[in-house]
Design an enzyme around this catalytic site. Structure first.
Site, PDB file in Angstrom:
ATOM      1  N   ASN A 111     -18.097  82.917 -43.851  1.00 22.02           N
ATOM      2  CA  ASN A 111     -16.661  82.784 -44.062  1.00 22.02           C
ATOM      3  C   ASN A 111     -16.363  82.519 -45.540  1.00 22.02           C
ATOM      4  OD1 ASN A 111     -17.205  80.050 -44.519  1.00 22.02           O
ATOM      5  ND2 ASN A 111     -16.675  79.465 -42.424  1.00 22.02           N
ATOM      6  N   HIS A 167     -13.771  90.696 -35.501  1.00 26.08           N
ATOM      7  CA  HIS A 167     -14.708  89.831 -36.218  1.00 26.08           C
ATOM      8  C   HIS A 167     -14.094  88.491 -36.580  1.00 26.08           C
ATOM      9  CE1 HIS A 167     -18.610  91.526 -37.038  1.00 26.08           C
ATOM     10  NE2 HIS A 167     -18.103  92.704 -37.306  1.00 26.08           N
ATOM     11  N   GLN A 206     -13.597  96.066 -36.077  1.00 25.20           N
ATOM     12  CA  GLN A 206     -13.583  95.227 -37.268  1.00 25.20           C
ATOM     13  C   GLN A 206     -12.636  94.056 -37.097  1.00 25.20           C
ATOM     14  OE1 GLN A 206     -15.629  94.300 -40.216  1.00 25.20           O
ATOM     15  NE2 GLN A 206     -15.926  96.349 -39.426  1.00 25.20           N
ATOM     16  N   GLU A 214     -31.184  92.394 -89.522  1.00 27.79           N
ATOM     17  CA  GLU A 214     -30.560  91.261 -88.843  1.00 27.79           C
ATOM     18  C   GLU A 214     -30.731  89.954 -89.606  1.00 27.79           C
ATOM     19  OE1 GLU A 214     -31.965  91.116 -84.832  1.00 27.79           O
ATOM     20  OE2 GLU A 214     -30.872  92.929 -84.242  1.00 27.79           O
ATOM     21  N   ASP A 239     -23.904  98.831 -37.742  1.00 24.30           N
ATOM     22  CA  ASP A 239     -23.948  97.376 -37.596  1.00 24.30           C
ATOM     23  C   ASP A 239     -25.204  96.909 -36.871  1.00 24.30           C
ATOM     24  OD1 ASP A 239     -21.681  96.707 -38.930  1.00 24.30           O
ATOM     25  OD2 ASP A 239     -20.432  96.410 -37.157  1.00 24.30           O
ATOM     26  N   SER A 253     -15.003  90.415 -43.167  1.00 28.03           N
ATOM     27  CA  SER A 253     -15.327  91.835 -43.058  1.00 28.03           C
ATOM     28  C   SER A 253     -14.085  92.720 -43.154  1.00 28.03           C
ATOM     29  CB  SER A 253     -16.052  92.087 -41.734  1.00 28.03           C
ATOM     30  OG  SER A 253     -16.732  93.314 -41.770  1.00 28.03           O
ATOM     31  N   GLU A 302     -15.708  97.665 -47.728  1.00 24.69           N
ATOM     32  CA  GLU A 302     -17.046  97.321 -47.251  1.00 24.69           C
ATOM     33  C   GLU A 302     -17.579  98.452 -46.375  1.00 24.69           C
ATOM     34  OE1 GLU A 302     -19.200  93.824 -44.562  1.00 24.69           O
ATOM     35  OE2 GLU A 302     -17.047  94.185 -44.395  1.00 24.69           O
ATOM     36  N   HIS A 303     -16.774  98.880 -45.415  1.00 26.69           N
ATOM     37  CA  HIS A 303     -17.116 100.003 -44.533  1.00 26.69           C
ATOM     38  C   HIS A 303     -16.073 101.102 -44.694  1.00 26.69           C
ATOM     39  CE1 HIS A 303     -18.497  96.280 -42.391  1.00 26.69           C
ATOM     40  NE2 HIS A 303     -19.614  96.981 -42.290  1.00 26.69           N
ATOM     41  N   TYR A 345     -28.717  83.409 -44.514  1.00 22.44           N
ATOM     42  CA  TYR A 345     -27.620  82.763 -43.793  1.00 22.44           C
ATOM     43  C   TYR A 345     -27.188  83.662 -42.645  1.00 22.44           C
ATOM     44  CZ  TYR A 345     -23.486  80.065 -42.763  1.00 22.44           C
ATOM     45  OH  TYR A 345     -22.552  79.279 -42.118  1.00 22.44           O
ATOM     46  N   HIS A 389     -38.989  86.803 -87.676  1.00 22.48           N
ATOM     47  CA  HIS A 389     -39.301  87.963 -86.838  1.00 22.48           C
ATOM     48  C   HIS A 389     -40.100  88.995 -87.659  1.00 22.48           C
ATOM     49  CE1 HIS A 389     -36.392  86.295 -84.058  1.00 22.48           C
ATOM     50  NE2 HIS A 389     -36.575  87.300 -83.209  1.00 22.48           N
TER      51      HIS A 389
END
Length: 434
Positions: free
Chosen positions: A211, A262, A259, A414, A360, A237, A326-327, A126, A419
């Site tokens: 978004n 954005h 930033q 168990e 970036d 962001s 994030e940053h 995307y 098994h």
């Protein structure tokens, strides 16, 4: 500009509010849920309806003709081509050594355990292209997908007001060799790819920021039976800058504004042990803001920006770890010395000469990163995210005899008789030489 909050005089409630994100969570989730469910129920017709209503789309199909990619590349300025090529090269060099590796271990005599790596079969990338067509995001997602050898890569790009995909994005896709570009975006584009509707192939995983509606649609699909997986939580962001009294306030202000421009709900946070530094940064923000072409977007973002005054750099790092940005930009004396203390951040930028903008675009590390505190559990996009692993187990006659008694005893613990029998029959057969 940035409101100043004295961390040590703030209550726990104020501290929590200071570190909260300005997200449109509930509204976006409700709308995205309606879109995804409607497309699931009505299929192609619903995809076309949303594309016409939300994107102004009027075409016959969402796939952009190959000739449009070629024309966009031919028309691209030579210097722009060079910049894109250089960015692709740097991102490729950084990601080239990534990726899972096959491993093989003999865990018991005659028991061979392996892990083998396979690329994902089909993914969607995307690429946001609303107010700012993010060519860099196409590079950041396309390069690791190709290094992982993903079989089929499609790109989802929201068309502009003219119904066309941004020409620079088309040219970049051509340079990367990504030929399947679809002129569709938003939650409806994500749903179309995740469900295989509207003429789009059904993908296994969806990558890329967007978004709040795009992020919500990705999350919803990942929870549906048979829905496409999601790379990581990546919404609006954000940046947190740590600056001591020696930091250059112009640099700090530029980082915050890079930033803020954005998105109106992008978040910028300054953390400093110097009230004078915060005041100086505020003055620089005010001056630089007037020069920006996207100053109205930045102004909206700055309405929920904040500056946090702390007692020292150790506390600044502690606040950053709570926020999990994030940053994270660290502009202070000897910044390298703080790296070991940083636990939660999508990407870290050390030193006065290292702006987030470098990461970036063309420094090499990936800029597709977790937001909204998700850096506590996620890292950025990598080659490994486009791969999966499978375990492979094989037992020899010796292996059935050495491992058998342990497996049988654990199955008994168990209460799983079948098994135990599955192992026991093989062990006895080997012991009897059958």
């Amino acid at each position: 500009m940035l409101d100043i909050i004295d961390w040590n005089n703030a209550s726990s409630e104020i501290r929590a509010a200071v570190l909260s994100r300005p997200l449109e969570g509930a509204k976006a989730c409700d709308i995205a849920q309606d879109i995804v469910r409607n497309i699931e129920a009505r299929g192609d017709e619903a995809v076309v309806d949303y594309a016409q209503r939300l994107d102004g789309w009027t075409g016959d199909g969402f796939l952009v003709p190959q000739s449009d990619l070629e024309s966009a590349f031919s028309a691209l300025d030579a210097d722009d081509k060079l910049a894109i090529e250089e960015a692709i090269g740097a991102v490729s060099r950084f990601h080239a050594s990534q990726g899972y590796r096959d491993i093989q271990v003999e865990t018991w005599p005659g028991v061979m355990a392996r892990r083998v790596v396979r690329p994902l079969e089909r993914v969607a990338l995307y690429i946001p292209a609303g107010s700012a067509p993010l060519v860099s995001t196409l590079i950041m997602l396309g390069v690791p997908a190709q290094l992982a050898k993903v079989d089929d890569i499609i790109c989802l790009v929201p068309p502009g007001p003219d119904g066309q995909v941004n020409s620079t994005i088309l040219a970049t896709a051509y340079m990367l060799g990504l030929t399947k570009v679809y002129a569709i975006g938003g939650a409806h584009g994500v749903a179309a790819a995740g469900l295989g509707k509207g003429g789009l192939p059904k993908v296994d995983k969806i990558f890329g920021p967007g978004n709040a509606y795009v992020a919500a649609a990705k999350a919803i699909l990942s929870q549906m039976p048979g829905g496409a997986a999601s790379d990581l939580p990546a919404g609006p962001s954000e940046v947190l800058v740590i600056a001591d009294d020696q930091a250059n306030p112009d640099f700090v202000a530029a980082d915050l504004l890079s930033q803020a421009e954005h998105d109106p709900i992008a978040q910028v946070v300054l953390v400093s042990d110097s009230r004078d530094q915060i005041r100086a940064v505020n003055a620089c923000v005010k001056t630089q803001l007037k020069t920006l072409s996207r100053q109205e977007i930045a102004r909206q973002s700055l309405t929920h920006a904040r500056a946090i005054l702390v007692k020292d750099m150790a506390e600044a790092i502690a606040v950053s770890n709570l926020y999990a940005p994030e940053h994270l930009i660290v502009q202070c004396r000897a910044p390298e010395g703080y790296l070991d203390q940083i636990r939660h951040a999508g990407s870290v930028f050390l030193g006065a000469l290292t702006p987030e903008a470098a990461g970036d675009y063309a420094a090499g590390p990936n800029h597709a990163l977790p937001t909204s505190g998700a850096a506590r559990a996620y890292g950025g996009v990598s080659v490994e995210m486009f791969q999966k692993t499978m375990s492979v187990l094989s037992l020899s006659p010796q292996g059935t005899q050495t491992l058998g008694p342990i497996v049988e005893r654990l199955a008994d613990l168990e209460g799983l008789d079948a098994h135990r029998q599955a192992m026991r029959l093989r062990r006895i057969a080997m012991e009897e030489g059958v």
